[in-house]
Design a protein around this motif. Structure first.
Motif, PDB file in Angstrom:
ATOM      1  N   MET A   1       0.845  -1.193   0.000  1.00 51.55           N
ATOM      2  CA  MET A   1       0.000   0.000   0.000  1.00 51.55           C
ATOM      3  C   MET A   1       0.891   1.258   0.000  1.00 51.55           C
ATOM      4  O   MET A   1       1.848   1.356   0.763  1.00 51.55           O
ATOM      5  N   THR A   2       0.554   2.220  -0.866  1.00 51.90           N
ATOM      6  CA  THR A   2       1.319   3.455  -0.935  1.00 51.90           C
ATOM      7  C   THR A   2       1.013   4.324   0.282  1.00 51.90           C
ATOM      8  O   THR A   2      -0.138   4.523   0.646  1.00 51.90           O
ATOM      9  N   GLU A   3       2.058   4.847   0.896  1.00 48.38           N
ATOM     10  CA  GLU A   3       1.885   5.685   2.083  1.00 48.38           C
ATOM     11  C   GLU A   3       1.310   7.040   1.683  1.00 48.38           C
ATOM     12  O   GLU A   3       1.771   7.682   0.743  1.00 48.38           O
ATOM     13  N   LYS A   4       0.288   7.486   2.412  1.00 46.13           N
ATOM     14  CA  LYS A   4      -0.324   8.779   2.132  1.00 46.13           C
ATOM     15  C   LYS A   4       0.590   9.904   2.615  1.00 46.13           C
ATOM     16  O   LYS A   4       1.197   9.807   3.672  1.00 46.13           O
ATOM     17  N   THR A   5       0.648  10.972   1.830  1.00 45.94           N
ATOM     18  CA  THR A   5       1.293  12.192   2.287  1.00 45.94           C
ATOM     19  C   THR A   5       0.345  13.353   2.039  1.00 45.94           C
ATOM     20  O   THR A   5      -0.611  13.248   1.267  1.00 45.94           O
ATOM     21  N   LEU A   6       0.630  14.482   2.691  1.00 45.76           N
ATOM     22  CA  LEU A   6      -0.211  15.667   2.548  1.00 45.76           C
ATOM     23  C   LEU A   6      -0.282  16.166   1.118  1.00 45.76           C
ATOM     24  O   LEU A   6      -1.247  16.821   0.720  1.00 45.76           O
ATOM     25  N   PHE A   7       0.737  15.859   0.325  1.00 40.84           N
ATOM     26  CA  PHE A   7       0.872  16.498  -0.978  1.00 40.84           C
ATOM     27  C   PHE A   7       0.472  15.603  -2.141  1.00 40.84           C
ATOM     28  O   PHE A   7       0.664  15.960  -3.304  1.00 40.84           O
ATOM     29  N   ASP A   8      -0.125  14.452  -1.844  1.00 39.64           N
ATOM     30  CA  ASP A   8      -0.641  13.564  -2.877  1.00 39.64           C
ATOM     31  C   ASP A   8      -1.983  14.058  -3.395  1.00 39.64           C
ATOM     32  O   ASP A   8      -2.825  14.549  -2.625  1.00 39.64           O
ATOM     33  N   ALA A   9      -2.212  13.872  -4.684  1.00 38.33           N
ATOM     34  CA  ALA A   9      -3.560  14.031  -5.212  1.00 38.33           C
ATOM     35  C   ALA A   9      -4.432  12.917  -4.650  1.00 38.33           C
ATOM     36  O   ALA A   9      -3.945  11.826  -4.325  1.00 38.33           O
ATOM     37  N   CYS A  10      -5.722  13.187  -4.493  1.00 38.70           N
ATOM     38  CA  CYS A  10      -6.612  12.165  -3.951  1.00 38.70           C
ATOM     39  C   CYS A  10      -8.034  12.414  -4.445  1.00 38.70           C
ATOM     40  O   CYS A  10      -8.375  13.515  -4.898  1.00 38.70           O
ATOM     41  N   ALA A  11      -8.855  11.380  -4.355  1.00 40.38           N
ATOM     42  CA  ALA A  11     -10.244  11.474  -4.787  1.00 40.38           C
ATOM     43  C   ALA A  11     -11.124  11.895  -3.623  1.00 40.38           C
ATOM     44  O   ALA A  11     -10.907  11.498  -2.478  1.00 40.38           O
ATOM     45  N   LEU A  12     -12.136  12.705  -3.937  1.00 45.37           N
ATOM     46  CA  LEU A  12     -13.187  13.058  -2.982  1.00 45.37           C
ATOM     47  C   LEU A  12     -14.494  13.010  -3.757  1.00 45.37           C
ATOM     48  O   LEU A  12     -14.816  13.944  -4.504  1.00 45.37           O
ATOM     49  N   GLY A  13     -15.229  11.913  -3.586  1.00 46.17           N
ATOM     50  CA  GLY A  13     -16.407  11.728  -4.422  1.00 46.17           C
ATOM     51  C   GLY A  13     -15.983  11.694  -5.875  1.00 46.17           C
ATOM     52  O   GLY A  13     -15.064  10.975  -6.263  1.00 46.17           O
ATOM     53  N   GLY A  14     -16.605  12.523  -6.688  1.00 41.08           N
ATOM     54  CA  GLY A  14     -16.259  12.581  -8.104  1.00 41.08           C
ATOM     55  C   GLY A  14     -15.159  13.578  -8.419  1.00 41.08           C
ATOM     56  O   GLY A  14     -14.832  13.783  -9.598  1.00 41.08           O
ATOM     57  N   LEU A  15     -14.573  14.198  -7.400  1.00 40.47           N
ATOM     58  CA  LEU A  15     -13.530  15.196  -7.603  1.00 40.47           C
ATOM     59  C   LEU A  15     -12.155  14.579  -7.432  1.00 40.47           C
ATOM     60  O   LEU A  15     -11.981  13.609  -6.694  1.00 40.47           O
ATOM     61  N   THR A  16     -11.175  15.167  -8.078  1.00 38.63           N
ATOM     62  CA  THR A  16      -9.776  14.853  -7.801  1.00 38.63           C
ATOM     63  C   THR A  16      -9.152  16.085  -7.179  1.00 38.63           C
ATOM     64  O   THR A  16      -9.097  17.149  -7.810  1.00 38.63           O
ATOM     65  N   LEU A  17      -8.706  15.951  -5.932  1.00 41.97           N
ATOM     66  CA  LEU A  17      -8.069  17.057  -5.227  1.00 41.97           C
ATOM     67  C   LEU A  17      -6.564  17.029  -5.493  1.00 41.97           C
ATOM     68  O   LEU A  17      -5.962  15.964  -5.527  1.00 41.97           O
ATOM     69  N   ALA A  18      -5.960  18.205  -5.633  1.00 39.25           N
ATOM     70  CA  ALA A  18      -4.533  18.292  -5.943  1.00 39.25           C
ATOM     71  C   ALA A  18      -3.654  17.839  -4.785  1.00 39.25           C
ATOM     72  O   ALA A  18      -2.504  17.446  -4.987  1.00 39.25           O
ATOM     73  N   ASN A  19      -4.183  17.897  -3.560  1.00 36.15           N
ATOM     74  CA  ASN A  19      -3.441  17.482  -2.372  1.00 36.15           C
ATOM     75  C   ASN A  19      -4.452  17.241  -1.254  1.00 36.15           C
ATOM     76  O   ASN A  19      -5.671  17.411  -1.458  1.00 36.15           O
ATOM     77  N   ARG A  20      -3.968  16.853  -0.092  1.00 35.17           N
ATOM     78  CA  ARG A  20      -4.844  16.522   1.034  1.00 35.17           C
ATOM     79  C   ARG A  20      -4.993  17.679   2.025  1.00 35.17           C
ATOM     80  O   ARG A  20      -5.474  17.491   3.146  1.00 35.17           O
ATOM     81  N   ILE A  21      -4.585  18.867   1.613  1.00 29.63           N
ATOM     82  CA  ILE A  21      -4.656  20.051   2.461  1.00 29.63           C
ATOM     83  C   ILE A  21      -5.944  20.809   2.151  1.00 29.63           C
ATOM     84  O   ILE A  21      -6.216  21.159   1.003  1.00 29.63           O
ATOM     85  N   VAL A  22      -6.726  21.059   3.197  1.00 27.52           N
ATOM     86  CA  VAL A  22      -8.016  21.734   3.060  1.00 27.52           C
ATOM     87  C   VAL A  22      -7.950  23.079   3.760  1.00 27.52           C
ATOM     88  O   VAL A  22      -7.397  23.194   4.862  1.00 27.52           O
ATOM     89  N   MET A  23      -8.497  24.109   3.129  1.00 26.05           N
ATOM     90  CA  MET A  23      -8.660  25.397   3.788  1.00 26.05           C
ATOM     91  C   MET A  23      -9.944  25.343   4.591  1.00 26.05           C
ATOM     92  O   MET A  23     -11.027  25.177   4.037  1.00 26.05           O
ATOM     93  N   ALA A  24      -9.827  25.470   5.900  1.00 31.76           N
ATOM     94  CA  ALA A  24     -10.989  25.391   6.785  1.00 31.76           C
ATOM     95  C   ALA A  24     -11.858  26.646   6.630  1.00 31.76           C
ATOM     96  O   ALA A  24     -11.381  27.706   6.224  1.00 31.76           O
ATOM     97  N   PRO A  25     -13.142  26.552   6.972  1.00 27.53           N
ATOM     98  CA  PRO A  25     -14.009  27.737   6.929  1.00 27.53           C
ATOM     99  C   PRO A  25     -13.573  28.783   7.946  1.00 27.53           C
ATOM    100  O   PRO A  25     -13.291  28.457   9.100  1.00 27.53           O
ATOM    101  N   LEU A  26     -13.530  30.036   7.492  1.00 34.45           N
ATOM    102  CA  LEU A  26     -13.015  31.134   8.318  1.00 34.45           C
ATOM    103  C   LEU A  26     -13.893  32.363   8.133  1.00 34.45           C
ATOM    104  O   LEU A  26     -13.898  32.979   7.058  1.00 34.45           O
ATOM    105  N   THR A  27     -14.639  32.726   9.153  1.00 35.82           N
ATOM    106  CA  THR A  27     -15.498  33.905   9.083  1.00 35.82           C
ATOM    107  C   THR A  27     -14.635  35.165   9.003  1.00 35.82           C
ATOM    108  O   THR A  27     -13.736  35.359   9.814  1.00 35.82           O
ATOM    109  N   ARG A  28     -14.943  36.048   8.022  1.00 35.43           N
ATOM    110  CA  ARG A  28     -14.141  37.258   7.823  1.00 35.43           C
ATOM    111  C   ARG A  28     -14.972  38.541   7.840  1.00 35.43           C
ATOM    112  O   ARG A  28     -14.422  39.640   7.786  1.00 35.43           O
ATOM    113  N   ASN A  29     -16.314  38.446   7.836  1.00 37.95           N
ATOM    114  CA  ASN A  29     -17.193  39.619   8.002  1.00 37.95           C
ATOM    115  C   ASN A  29     -16.921  40.719   6.973  1.00 37.95           C
ATOM    116  O   ASN A  29     -16.809  41.888   7.309  1.00 37.95           O
TER     117      ASN A  29
END
Length: 361
Positions: A1-29
């Motif tokens: 099994m290939t070891e996961k890293t933060l910088f791998d592309a990955c699937a999310l449903g029908g999407l392909t994400l460029a990496n495993r880093i997500v920008m969390a929701p941030l209220t900015r008003n």
């Protein structure tokens, strides 16, 4: 099994994400007239499109859902058009973007409620919390309990906002069931003392979150639906009980049965300690078999460790994305992180919003 890293592309449903880093929701008003996302918002999110996935700031599903000044909505044609500018800008940079759908419940103030009405809640229990209105932090207002006949309207407002999100070009939506807002209030024994079908038992307290999520998933597809929870966070006046493990184990099982694409978990106190309150987050991971998105206090080292252990699939970073539009590149190269200016986090214009430089600048 290939070891996961933060910088791998990955699937999310029908999407392909460029990496495993997500920008969390941030209220900015920073929404404009009519609570429409500003043109600056399109620049702000596009600057951060190297994240594998962006989750937007929390966005009202209705006028009643608002709790803070200048937070955007997704229930008018103008708001939909404003968000379309944002999604187009992110997609032009190759990014993926979900909108976080929000009803604040009791964490509100009469000054931002339609007609100056009292905020709504599962029970008429005032939160020991503050909100940001009229350019100041003030105590939240006394809420009133939702009547049974009003609850279908809450579900419908989320469903319609999800439909609007797809019209606005979003890749999916995140249902905000965390941080002491309405859906989280229903989950909590200390905020929900109802004796009807929406209170009392673990199953009843989870009912509204599950109904909302099911309605959203039916409208736009489970593969485009995520949910955020915060099992032990004391955010927005929530007082966690001794029974949160049973409550959230059940929630994870029910959300898993709906087949939604991810579960976004705030591990510990929102923006605070990860281990202040005992909780087995791995138990949620075992019960939820789709993508597990972890958040709160993650560094690159902690994220990589948890990925290697198979404990998480994606990792969300919040405050670091404010001052570091190129956070992915900085994490990858080990470059120093810029620090955000707290004075410009909430409200204002470009300063502290779109003027943080990338390393290349």
């Amino acid at each position: 099994m290939t070891e996961k890293t933060l910088f791998d592309a990955c699937a999310l449903g029908g999407l392909t994400l460029a990496n495993r880093i997500v920008m969390a929701p941030l209220t900015r008003n920073r929404a404009g007239a009519g609570l429409v996302p500003s043109a600056l918002a399109a620049t702000y999110y596009a600057q951060r499109a190297s994240a594998g996935l962006i989750i937007t700031e929390a966005t009202q599903v209705s006028a009643q859902a608002q709790g803070y000044q200048d937070t955007p909505g997704l229930y008018t044609p103008e708001q939909i058009a404003g968000w379309r500018q944002v999604t187009d800008a992110v997609h032009a940079k190759g990014g993926k973007i979900f909108v976080q759908l929000w009803h604040v419940g009791r964490v509100s103030h009469v000054s931002v409620q339609p007609g100056g009405a009292a905020p709504v809640a599962p029970s008429a229990i005032r939160a020991q919390a503050k909100t940001f209105v009229n350019n100041a932090f003030v105590d939240v207002s006394e809420p009133r309990a939702l009547a049974m006949e009003e609850i279908p309207g809450i579900v419908e407002s989320f469903r319609q906002a999800a439909a609007n999100a797809i019209t606005a070009g979003f890749d999916g939506v995140e249902v905000h069931g965390a941080n002491g807002y309405l859906l989280d209030q229903f989950l909590r024994e200390t905020a929900n003392v109802r004796t009807d079908a929406y209170g009392g038992s673990v199953e009843n307290r989870a009912r509204l979150l599950i109904e909302v999520t099911a309605a959203v998933a039916k409208e736009i597809g489970a593969g485009r639906t995520g949910v955020r929870i915060s099992p032990v966070s004391p955010a927005s006046g929530i007082v966690p009980s001794a029974h949160e493990q049973a409550q959230f184990d059940y929630v994870a099982e029910q959300l898993n049965a709906l087949g939604i694409v991810y579960l976004h978990v705030v591990e510990g106190a929102t923006g605070g300690p990860r281990d202040a309150t005992p909780f087995d987050f791995d138990a949620l991971r075992r019960r939820f078999q789709q993508t597990y998105l972890a958040n709160n206090g993650y560094t690159r080292d902690l994220a990589e460790s948890r990925l290697r252990e198979g404990k998480v699939d994606l990792v969300a970073f919040g405050h670091d994305f404010i001052a570091n539009p190129d956070l992915v590149e900085r994490l990858k190269t080990g470059a120093p992180l810029a620090q955000m200016n707290m004075a410009t986090v909430y409200g204002g214009g470009a300063a502290g919003y779109t003027d943080y430089p990338a390393l290349a600048a």
